[in-house]
Design an enzyme around this catalytic site. Sequence first.
Site, PDB file in Angstrom:
ATOM      1  CE1 TYR A 293      -4.137   0.948  -0.648  1.00 46.32           C
ATOM      2  CE2 TYR A 293      -4.742   0.131   1.509  1.00 46.32           C
ATOM      3  CZ  TYR A 293      -5.106   0.634   0.290  1.00 46.32           C
ATOM      4  OH  TYR A 293      -6.424   0.841   0.001  1.00 46.32           O
TER       5      TYR A 293
ATOM      6  CD  GLU B 167      -1.978   5.262  -6.414  1.00 45.77           C
ATOM      7  OE1 GLU B 167      -2.728   6.135  -5.940  1.00 45.77           O
ATOM      8  OE2 GLU B 167      -2.193   4.052  -6.283  1.00 45.77           O
TER       9      GLU B 167
HETATM   10  C1  LIG Z   1     -11.477  12.326  -8.172  1.00 42.39           C
HETATM   11  C2  LIG Z   1     -10.165  11.917  -7.674  1.00 42.39           C
HETATM   12  C3  LIG Z   1     -10.149  11.366  -6.306  1.00 42.39           C
HETATM   13  C4  LIG Z   1      -8.795  11.167  -5.784  1.00 42.39           C
HETATM   14  C5  LIG Z   1      -8.739  10.842  -4.340  1.00 42.39           C
HETATM   15  C6  LIG Z   1      -7.390  10.668  -3.893  1.00 42.39           C
HETATM   16  C7  LIG Z   1      -7.223  10.180  -2.522  1.00 42.39           C
HETATM   17  C8  LIG Z   1      -6.864   8.748  -2.443  1.00 42.39           C
HETATM   18  C9  LIG Z   1      -6.181   8.347  -1.247  1.00 42.39           C
HETATM   19  C10 LIG Z   1      -5.818   6.895  -1.205  1.00 42.39           C
HETATM   20  C11 LIG Z   1      -5.383   6.311  -2.450  1.00 42.39           C
HETATM   21  C12 LIG Z   1      -5.145   4.849  -2.430  1.00 42.39           C
HETATM   22  C13 LIG Z   1      -4.628   4.423  -3.719  1.00 42.39           C
HETATM   23  C14 LIG Z   1      -4.426   2.971  -3.827  1.00 42.39           C
HETATM   24  C15 LIG Z   1      -3.272   2.468  -4.024  1.00 42.39           C
HETATM   25  C16 LIG Z   1      -3.096   1.048  -4.098  1.00 42.39           C
HETATM   26  O1  LIG Z   1      -3.950   0.232  -4.307  1.00 42.39           O
HETATM   27  S1  LIG Z   1      -1.545   0.565  -3.862  1.00 42.39           S
HETATM   28  C17 LIG Z   1      -1.562  -1.183  -3.919  1.00 42.39           C
HETATM   29  C18 LIG Z   1      -1.867  -1.844  -2.598  1.00 42.39           C
HETATM   30  N1  LIG Z   1      -3.257  -1.843  -2.428  1.00 42.39           N
HETATM   31  C19 LIG Z   1      -3.912  -2.625  -1.597  1.00 42.39           C
HETATM   32  O2  LIG Z   1      -3.349  -3.438  -0.872  1.00 42.39           O
HETATM   33  C20 LIG Z   1      -5.368  -2.478  -1.676  1.00 42.39           C
HETATM   34  C21 LIG Z   1      -5.994  -2.757  -0.385  1.00 42.39           C
HETATM   35  N2  LIG Z   1      -7.339  -2.341  -0.526  1.00 42.39           N
HETATM   36  C22 LIG Z   1      -8.318  -3.186  -0.816  1.00 42.39           C
HETATM   37  O3  LIG Z   1      -8.156  -4.371  -0.829  1.00 42.39           O
HETATM   38  C23 LIG Z   1      -9.668  -2.691  -1.141  1.00 42.39           C
HETATM   39  O4  LIG Z   1      -9.608  -1.729  -2.014  1.00 42.39           O
HETATM   40  C24 LIG Z   1     -10.527  -2.366   0.026  1.00 42.39           C
HETATM   41  C25 LIG Z   1     -11.807  -1.696  -0.420  1.00 42.39           C
HETATM   42  C26 LIG Z   1      -9.786  -1.441   0.976  1.00 42.39           C
HETATM   43  C27 LIG Z   1     -10.799  -3.756   0.594  1.00 42.39           C
HETATM   44  O5  LIG Z   1     -11.424  -3.761   1.678  1.00 42.39           O
HETATM   45  P1  LIG Z   1     -12.577  -4.813   1.967  1.00 42.39           P
HETATM   46  O6  LIG Z   1     -13.261  -5.268   0.712  1.00 42.39           O
HETATM   47  O7  LIG Z   1     -13.404  -4.212   3.015  1.00 42.39           O
HETATM   48  O8  LIG Z   1     -11.783  -5.993   2.596  1.00 42.39           O
HETATM   49  P2  LIG Z   1     -11.815  -7.497   2.371  1.00 42.39           P
HETATM   50  O9  LIG Z   1     -11.313  -8.092   3.639  1.00 42.39           O
HETATM   51  O10 LIG Z   1     -11.050  -7.839   1.159  1.00 42.39           O
HETATM   52  O11 LIG Z   1     -13.346  -7.867   2.105  1.00 42.39           O
HETATM   53  C28 LIG Z   1     -14.402  -7.646   3.042  1.00 42.39           C
HETATM   54  C29 LIG Z   1     -15.571  -8.576   2.748  1.00 42.39           C
HETATM   55  O12 LIG Z   1     -16.096  -8.362   1.440  1.00 42.39           O
HETATM   56  C30 LIG Z   1     -15.937  -9.516   0.651  1.00 42.39           C
HETATM   57  N3  LIG Z   1     -15.621  -9.093  -0.703  1.00 42.39           N
HETATM   58  C31 LIG Z   1     -15.135  -7.913  -1.068  1.00 42.39           C
HETATM   59  N4  LIG Z   1     -14.968  -7.853  -2.371  1.00 42.39           N
HETATM   60  C32 LIG Z   1     -15.360  -9.044  -2.860  1.00 42.39           C
HETATM   61  C33 LIG Z   1     -15.419  -9.610  -4.149  1.00 42.39           C
HETATM   62  N5  LIG Z   1     -15.019  -8.941  -5.234  1.00 42.39           N
HETATM   63  N6  LIG Z   1     -15.880 -10.862  -4.273  1.00 42.39           N
HETATM   64  C34 LIG Z   1     -16.268 -11.575  -3.205  1.00 42.39           C
HETATM   65  N7  LIG Z   1     -16.245 -11.090  -1.951  1.00 42.39           N
HETATM   66  C35 LIG Z   1     -15.800  -9.850  -1.793  1.00 42.39           C
HETATM   67  C36 LIG Z   1     -14.831 -10.276   1.323  1.00 42.39           C
HETATM   68  O13 LIG Z   1     -14.819 -11.623   1.043  1.00 42.39           O
HETATM   69  C37 LIG Z   1     -15.162 -10.004   2.778  1.00 42.39           C
HETATM   70  O14 LIG Z   1     -16.292 -10.759   3.159  1.00 42.39           O
HETATM   71  P3  LIG Z   1     -16.449 -11.427   4.584  1.00 42.39           P
HETATM   72  O15 LIG Z   1     -15.407 -12.508   4.624  1.00 42.39           O
HETATM   73  O16 LIG Z   1     -17.825 -11.960   4.579  1.00 42.39           O
HETATM   74  O17 LIG Z   1     -16.217 -10.356   5.606  1.00 42.39           O
END
Ligand SMILES: CCCCCCCCCCCCC/C=C/C(=O)SCCNC(=O)CCNC(=O)[C@H](O)C(C)(C)COP(=O)(O)OP(=O)(O)OC[C@H]1O[C@@H](n2cnc3c(N)ncnc32)[C@H](O)[C@@H]1OP(=O)(O)O
Length: 242
Positions: free
Chosen positions: A164, A171
């Site tokens: 991250y 970026e």
């Molecule tokens: C107009 C311009 C605006 C500009 C704004 C600028 C500001 C920006 C500031 C920040 C910029 C960040 C830029 C990003 C850079 C990068 O990505 S660098 C590379 C490294 N990146 C990462 O490691 C990314 C990490 N982030 C993520 O994984 C996601 O984006 C997230 C949204 C933060 C993920 O979070 P989340 O989904 O809540 O976590 P999980 O544990 O993975 O999932 C939670 C539950 O949801 C289920 N789920 C989610 N997606 C799916 C799917 N596609 N399919 C099936 N299930 C999914 C997951 O299984 C979990 O379910 P439960 O087990 O039931 O809880």
Amino acid sequence: MASTEEDGSVEEKENNNKKRTKSAIAVAWLTFYNIAMTAGWLVLAIAMMRFYIQKGTHKGLYKSIARTLKFFQTIALVEVVHCAIGIVRTSVIVTGVQVCSRIFMVWFITNSIKQIQNEESVILFLAVWTFTEITRYSFYTFNLLNHLPYFIKWARYNMFIIMYPLGVAGELLTIYTALPYVRKTGMLSVRLPNKYNVSFDYYYFLVIVMLSYIPLFPQLYFHMLRQRRKVLLGEIIVEKDE
Ligand SMILES: CCCCCCCCCCCCC/C=C/C(=O)SCCNC(=O)CCNC(=O)[C@H](O)C(C)(C)COP(=O)(O)OP(=O)(O)OC[C@H]1O[C@@H](n2cnc3c(N)ncnc32)[C@H](O)[C@@H]1OP(=O)(O)O
């Protein structure tokens, strides 16, 4: 009375069936979506490695993968819809910020400003995104299929700790490098006077975008640290009890 109870139970069964059908459709869609996205990012990884091995330089790499990158990164907007309709348990805001900032980087920075496409910082964020997305989408896929190898789970909830900040560094450096070109060309800016009497300076907009990482990025990072504690440490506690 008997007939009402009977009706009630029929209705209940129908509702349960509907719920089951809906979740089966959601699971089928998510499985398809995650497999497609894993494949897409794998194609990108292979294309980037092949380019580098064949040409021995990163110059021209972005151009060679631009189309595929734009396609798969833009498709990720669907993930905001997944959250909004409740088929995944994730915040619309967290997902929205993550996806929109990526789409912004692709379309309004890297794609629009040709002069920066060969910068090392572009390769940095591309490599980090690619690694992260292959891990993330394969994690979701195997999880949905109930056959999740531990190393994928481990990678999903550990690699982001380094990836991250690295991705964000790539970026921010890319936007920073773009600033002089944006100022010089006045691209995407609207100058006064004009018939709508509005002005927009893309240069200052980019400065604001860079500054917005300061409050927004920690929120995404801490969200992932919470997810990590929930998934990895939570499981350890369950194993101890067993
Ligand atoms: C107009 C311009 C605006 C500009 C704004 C600028 C500001 C920006 C500031 C920040 C910029 C960040 C830029 C990003 C850079 C990068 O990505 S660098 C590379 C490294 N990146 C990462 O490691 C990314 C990490 N982030 C993520 O994984 C996601 O984006 C997230 C949204 C933060 C993920 O979070 P989340 O989904 O809540 O976590 P999980 O544990 O993975 O999932 C939670 C539950 O949801 C289920 N789920 C989610 N997606 C799916 C799917 N596609 N399919 C099936 N299930 C999914 C997951 O299984 C979990 O379910 P439960 O087990 O039931 O809880």
